[in-house]
Write a protein that holds these residues in place. Structure first.
Motif, short mmCIF file in Angstrom:
data_model
loop_
_atom_site.label_atom_id
_atom_site.label_comp_id
_atom_site.label_asym_id
_atom_site.label_seq_id
_atom_site.Cartn_x
_atom_site.Cartn_y
_atom_site.Cartn_z
N GLN A 282 54.01 49.31 47.76
CA GLN A 282 53.75 48.85 46.41
C GLN A 282 54.75 49.45 45.41
O GLN A 282 55.21 48.77 44.50
N ALA A 283 55.11 50.71 45.62
CA ALA A 283 56.08 51.34 44.72
C ALA A 283 57.40 50.57 44.76
O ALA A 283 58.04 50.32 43.73
N ARG A 284 57.80 50.16 45.94
CA ARG A 284 59.05 49.40 46.06
C ARG A 284 58.93 48.03 45.44
O ARG A 284 59.85 47.55 44.79
N ALA B 153 60.70 50.46 30.38
CA ALA B 153 59.55 50.21 31.25
C ALA B 153 59.06 51.54 31.80
O ALA B 153 59.84 52.48 31.96
N VAL B 154 57.77 51.59 32.04
CA VAL B 154 57.17 52.83 32.56
C VAL B 154 56.44 52.52 33.86
O VAL B 154 55.77 51.49 33.98
N VAL B 155 56.62 53.40 34.82
CA VAL B 155 55.86 53.28 36.07
C VAL B 155 54.96 54.51 36.16
O VAL B 155 55.45 55.64 36.15
N LEU B 156 53.67 54.27 36.22
CA LEU B 156 52.73 55.38 36.35
C LEU B 156 52.42 55.60 37.83
O LEU B 156 51.90 54.71 38.50
N ALA B 157 52.77 56.78 38.29
CA ALA B 157 52.46 57.16 39.68
C ALA B 157 51.73 58.48 39.61
O ALA B 157 52.13 59.47 40.21
N VAL C 225 51.45 52.41 40.26
CA VAL C 225 51.73 52.33 41.70
C VAL C 225 51.00 53.45 42.43
O VAL C 225 50.57 54.44 41.83
N GLY C 226 50.90 53.28 43.73
CA GLY C 226 50.28 54.30 44.58
C GLY C 226 48.82 54.50 44.22
O GLY C 226 48.13 53.57 43.82
N ASP C 227 48.35 55.75 44.35
CA ASP C 227 46.94 56.03 44.08
C ASP C 227 46.56 55.70 42.64
O ASP C 227 45.39 55.40 42.36
N ALA C 228 47.51 55.78 41.71
CA ALA C 228 47.19 55.47 40.31
C ALA C 228 46.81 54.00 40.16
O ALA C 228 46.13 53.62 39.21
N HIS C 229 47.27 53.19 41.09
CA HIS C 229 46.90 51.77 41.06
C HIS C 229 45.58 51.58 41.82
O HIS C 229 44.60 51.10 41.27
N ALA C 230 45.60 51.94 43.10
CA ALA C 230 44.40 51.87 43.93
C ALA C 230 44.61 52.78 45.12
O ALA C 230 45.53 52.55 45.91
N PRO C 231 43.83 53.82 45.24
CA PRO C 231 44.04 54.77 46.34
C PRO C 231 43.96 54.08 47.69
O PRO C 231 43.02 53.34 47.97
N ALA C 232 44.97 54.27 48.50
CA ALA C 232 45.01 53.62 49.82
C ALA C 232 45.87 54.46 50.74
O ALA C 232 45.93 55.68 50.60
N THR C 233 46.55 53.81 51.65
CA THR C 233 47.34 54.54 52.65
C THR C 233 48.76 54.80 52.16
O THR C 233 49.21 54.20 51.18
N LEU C 234 49.46 55.63 52.91
CA LEU C 234 50.87 55.89 52.63
C LEU C 234 51.66 54.59 52.67
O LEU C 234 52.51 54.33 51.82
N LEU C 235 51.37 53.77 53.67
CA LEU C 235 52.08 52.50 53.81
C LEU C 235 51.87 51.63 52.57
O LEU C 235 52.83 51.09 52.00
N THR C 236 50.63 51.52 52.12
CA THR C 236 50.36 50.70 50.94
C THR C 236 51.05 51.28 49.71
O THR C 236 51.68 50.56 48.93
N ALA C 237 50.94 52.60 49.55
CA ALA C 237 51.49 53.23 48.34
C ALA C 237 53.00 53.02 48.25
O ALA C 237 53.53 52.62 47.20
#
Ligand SMILES: Cc1cc2nc3c(=O)[nH]c(=O)nc-3n(C[C@H](O)[C@H](O)[C@H](O)COP(=O)(O)O)c2cc1C
Length: 648
Positions: A640-642, A474-478, A625-637
Motif C-alpha cells: 500500500q505504501a508503494r 502532499a503528505v503521507v501519514l505512516a 499508509v500502513g497501520d495508520a490506514h488499516a493495521p494488517a500484514t507487512l505485505l499489505t503495509a
C-alpha cells in the motif's frame, strides 16, 4: 569486507558442468510456485518472472513444479505440461532464460495425495491408504496401471520441455508429493514391487528416470530433488536418503541432486525455513549427504540468505551449487549486485513466508520486499512523476520508509519526519526471539531511502506545525497504530507486549493474545523461558491463524516446546490480585488462571491518524499508509505504501 569478486566469491562465480551442459556460476533459483499462470498455462507475467530472475545473473533456474497429469488437480494458476495450449509459453520461458546464458530446468511433479488448494471432489492418488496431513484427504491406492500411466506422463512432459528449449528437468521427489511418498517408509506401506526395501521404494522413481532418458537426448539434464530428512517419526532420515540415492544412481543415474527437508506433516515448515530458523540451518546435513552422493553435483537449499552465505556453503564442502529461493524473489539481482560488490544494494529477504501464504490462499506469490515480483524490469522501474512535488512522510516505520523511498525514486523531493529511531514497531518486533530478519529489512530500507535522496529528520513525534513547516504539496501519514489495553483490565498495570516486561519472572505469565500473530507467539516463548508457567489466551480457534501455514507450523512447534499453555476461544474478564478471570467465548463459562505474576496484552491495533483531519482542513492532500490506514500484514503495509507513492 574487502577483496575483488574473484576473491570474495571465488567459488560462487566459477562455472561447472551439469551433465553435458555448463552453468556459468553456482547460483540456482529453486522451484517456486509463482501462481502467475492462468488456465494452467504460462502467462506474460510467468515469462517475465523467469526472465527477470535469469537477467539477475543466476546460473540456473528451475521452474515451479509442473503437474504432469490431470489427476494432480492443479489450481488454474498452477502450470501443467499436458495441455498443448501452454507449450508455446514454455518455449518462451526457455528462450528468455537461456538467452541470459542461464540453464532452464523444468520441475516435474504430481501432487499425489496432498490437496494444497481444494479438498473438494478431487481424487488424490498415493502409494498407500494413508491420509494427507494438510488436507486430510485419503488417496486412492495406485495400481500398476496408474504407475505406468504416470511414468509415461513424466516422460512425455520431459520430451515436450526438451523440444521447447529446456536444458533439462528436475524430478520433484520431495516435500511429500507423489514421488516422495513412494520413497518413504512413512508413506509407502505397499507389499508389492513398489514398496518394501530400498529397491522397491525407489522403483517408481527409477522407472520415471529411465523413461525420461529414453524420451530425451544424452545432453538433456535430469536432476532430482529428494528428501534429505523428512523430520517425521518413521520417515526418511539422512542415512536413509543416502541409501536411496545410492540405489537410484546404480540403476538410473541423475545429473544432480538436491536434498530437501520436511514433508507434509508437522515438519512441512522445514522445507521453507522461516526467520525463526538459523541461517543455513542444513549446512551440516548437506555436507553429510554430499559425502554420500558419490561425486554427483549436489545443490544445497534452505535459507541461504546472501552471496556470502552461499560462498560459505560451497567452501564448507556442503554443495556444488547453492539454491537461493526467497533471496532471489526478494531481489533477483542479488548475483549481479554481489559480483559488482554492491551488496548494500541487495534487498534482503525477510523469510516471512508471505509468498507461500499467498500461494496457499490461491493467489499469485507476492513478496513484501519486492514490489516488482512478476513484472518485467521495465514495468518494475519507477515511473517518473509528471512534476516533482514536495512530499512529507510522517512516520519512520517500514511503511513510511517504503513510501518515502518510492516517492523519491519517482523524482519527488521527500522529507521523512520520524521519531527518535527509524523502523517503528518492526524494529521493536525484530528483538523478539526469531524475528531478527525484520531488522535487516529496516536497515536495507534506511539505506535505500538514503540512496534515493530522502531527507530524514529524526526527533520527537511530528505535530501539525512540524508538517506545515516543511511546506508540503502532499503528505503521507505512516504514523502506525497502537494497542488499546483490554477494557476488562484497564488500570491494573499490565504491559503492552512490545514494551518488554521487566520485573521478577516469578508466577505465571499470561499473554492476552487478541493479536496472536507470530510476534506475539514469539513473546510467549520468551516469557516461557523466564516464568515457571506461561498461558496464552486467544479468542480464536487456534493461535497464529493469520500466519502463513508453512510458518504457522513452526509457531505451534515452538509454543509446544516451550510448554506454553494455549487457551482458545477465551477472553479476559478481570484481574483480581494474582487471579486472572476469563470467559469461554463458546459457553460463557467463567474460568481463572491463578498465581499470576505478569500479564501482557496484545490487542488488535488501532490506527494512529490524529493528524489526518487537521492537515486535511488546511487543504492538503493527505494519504494514510500502513497501520495508520488499516493495521494488517507487512505485505499489505508495504504494498500500500508503494501504491500511494505511485499515485503522488
Ligand atoms: C512460494 C514458494 C513456492 C515453492 N514452490 C516449490 C515448488 O514448486 N517445488 C519445489 O520443489 N519447491 C518449492 N518451494 C521450495 C523451494 O524450492 C525451496 O526449497 C525453499 O524455498 C527453500 O529455499 P530458500 O530458503 O532459498 O527459499 C517453494 C517455496 C516457496 C516459498
Amino acid at each position: 569486507m574487502s577483496g575483488a569478486p574473484a576473491e570474495r566469491y571465488e567459488r560462487l562465480f566459477t562455472p561447472m558442468a551439469l551433465g553435458r551442459r555448463e552453468v556459468k556460476n553456482r547460483i540456482a533459483f529453486p522451484a517456486m510456485i509463482t501462481g502467475l499462470g492462468a488456465g494452467n498455462r504460462p502467462t506474460e507475467r510467468t515469462v517475465a518472472a523467469y526472465a527477470r530472475t535469469a537477467a539477475g545473473g543466476a546460473g540456473m533456474v528451475v521452474s515451479e513444479a509442473l503437474a504432469v497429469h490431470p489427476t494432480s488437480e492443479p489450481k488454474p494458476f498452477a502450470l501443467v505440461t499436458y495441455d498443448p495450449a501452454g507449450w508455446d509459453g514454455f518455449a518462451r520461458i526457455a528462450e528468455a532464460v537461456e538467452r541470459e546464458d542461464c540453464r532452464m530446468i523444468g520441475q516435474l511433479y504430481h501432487l499425489g495425495r496432498s490437496q494444497l488448494w481444494t479438498t473438494g471432489d478431487a481424487r488424490p492418488m498415493g502409494p498407500s491408504a494413508l491420509p494427507d496431513f494438510y488436507s486430510g484427504t485419503m488417496p486412492r491406492v495406485m495400481s500398476h496401471g496408474d504407475i505406468a500411466m504416470l511414468t509415461e506422463a513424466f516422460a512425455h512432459s520431459a520430451a515436450m520441455l526438451a523440444a521447447r528449449g529446456f536444458s533439462g528437468v528436475e524430478l520433484h521427489a520431495a516435500h511429500g508429493h507423489l514421488l516422495s511418498l513412494f520413497l518413504s517408509p512413512w508413506s509407502n506401506h505397499r507389499e508389492d514391487a513398489y514398496g518394501g526395501d530400498v529397491t522397491g521404494r525407489t522403483r517408481f522413481l527409477r522407472e520415471v528416470i529411465e523413461a525420461i532418458r529414453a524420451a530425451t537426448g544424452p545432453d538433456f539434464v535430469v536432476g532430482l530433488k529428494m528428501p534429505g530428512d523428512e523430520g517425521v517419526r518413521g520417515g526418511l532420515r539422512p542415512a536413509d536418503a543416502a541409501a536411496l540415492f545410492t540405489r537410484v544412481q546404480e540403476g538410473a543415474p541423475v545429473d544432480y541432486v538436491c536434498f530437501a527437508q520436511g514433508t507434509i506433516a508437522p515438519s512441512f515448515g522445514d522445507h521453507v525455513p522461516d526467520m525463526h530458523y538459523p541461517p543455513t540451518p542444513y549446512l551440516d546435513l548437506q555436507r553429510e549427504l554430499r559425502a554420500a552422493a558419490g561425486g554427483v553435483p549436489v545443490v544445497a537449499v534452505g535459507r541461504v540468505r546472501s552471496a556470502a552465505e552461499a560462498e560459505t556453503t560451497l567452501r564448507s564442502g556442503a554443495a556444488d551449487l547453492v539454491a537461493l529461493g526467497r533471496a532471489l524473489v526478494a531481489d533477483p539481482d542479488l548475483p549481479r549486485k554481489a559480483r559488482a560488490r554492491q551488496e548494500e544494494q541487495i534487498r534482503p529477504g525477510v523469510y516471512c513466508n508471505a509468498c507461500w501464504g499467498e500461494v496457499h490462499a490461491g493467489r499469485p506469490a507476492a513478496c513484501p520486499v519486492n514490489p516488482g515480483f512478476g513484472l518485467t524490469a521495465q514495468e518494475a522501474a519507477p515511473a517518473a512523476a509528471a512534476s516533482a512535488r514536495r512530499v512529507t512522510v510522517v512516520g519512520g516505520g517500514v511503511a513510511g520508509l517504503e513510501a518515502a523511498r518510492a516517492a523519491a525514486d519517482r523524482g519527488h523531493r521527500v522529507t521523512l519526519l520520524a521519531g527518535p529511531r527509524l523502523g517503528g514497531r518492526t524494529r521493536a518486533e525484530s528483538r523478539l526471539p526469531g524475528r531478527g530478519d525484520l531488522g535487516r529489512l529496516v536497515v536495507s530500507q534506511e539505506e535505500a531511502a538514503r540512496r534515493a535522496g530522502v531527507e530524514v529528520v529524526l526527533g520527537a513525534q511530528a505535530r501539525e506545525a512540524d508538517v506545515l513547516a516543511t511546506a508540503p504539496d502532499a503528505v503521507v501519514l505512516a504514523t502506525g497504530a497502537r494497542m488499546r489495553p483490554p477494557a476488562a483490565l484497564v488500570g491494573t498495570g499490565i504491559n503492552d507486549y512490545l514494551a518488554t516486561p521487566a520485573g521478577p519472572a516469578s508466577g505465571t505469565a499470561v499473554i492476552l493474545g487478541e493479536d496472536d500473530g507470530a510476534a506475539v507467539c514469539a513473546l510467549a516463548e520468551l516469557r516461557a523461558s523466564r516464568h515457571p508457567r506461561t498461558v496464552l489466551l486467544t479468542p480464536r480457534l487456534a493461535p497464529a491463524e493469520t500466519v502463513p501455514y508453512t510458518s504457522r507450523l513452526g509457531v505451534h512447534r515452538r509454543l509446544s516446546a516451550a510448554r506454553v499453555e494455549v487457551v482458545t476461544g477465551a477472553a479476559a474478564r478481570g484481574l483480581d490480585g494474582t487471579t486472572l478471570h476469563y470467559e469461554n467465548l463458546f459457553t460463557g463459562d467463567p474460568a481463572t488462571v491463578d498465581g499470576v505474576g505478569q500479564v501482557v496484552w496484545a490487542t488488535a491495533r488501532i490506527p494512529v491518524d490524529d493528524l489526518y483531519g487537521p492537515l486535511r482542513r488546511r487543504g492538503l492532500a493527505v494519504h494514510r499508509v500502513g497501520d495508520a490506514h488499516a493495521p494488517a500484514t507487512l505485505l499489505t503495509a508495504l504494498t500500500q505504501a508503494r501504491t500511494v507513492a505511485e499515485e503522488l
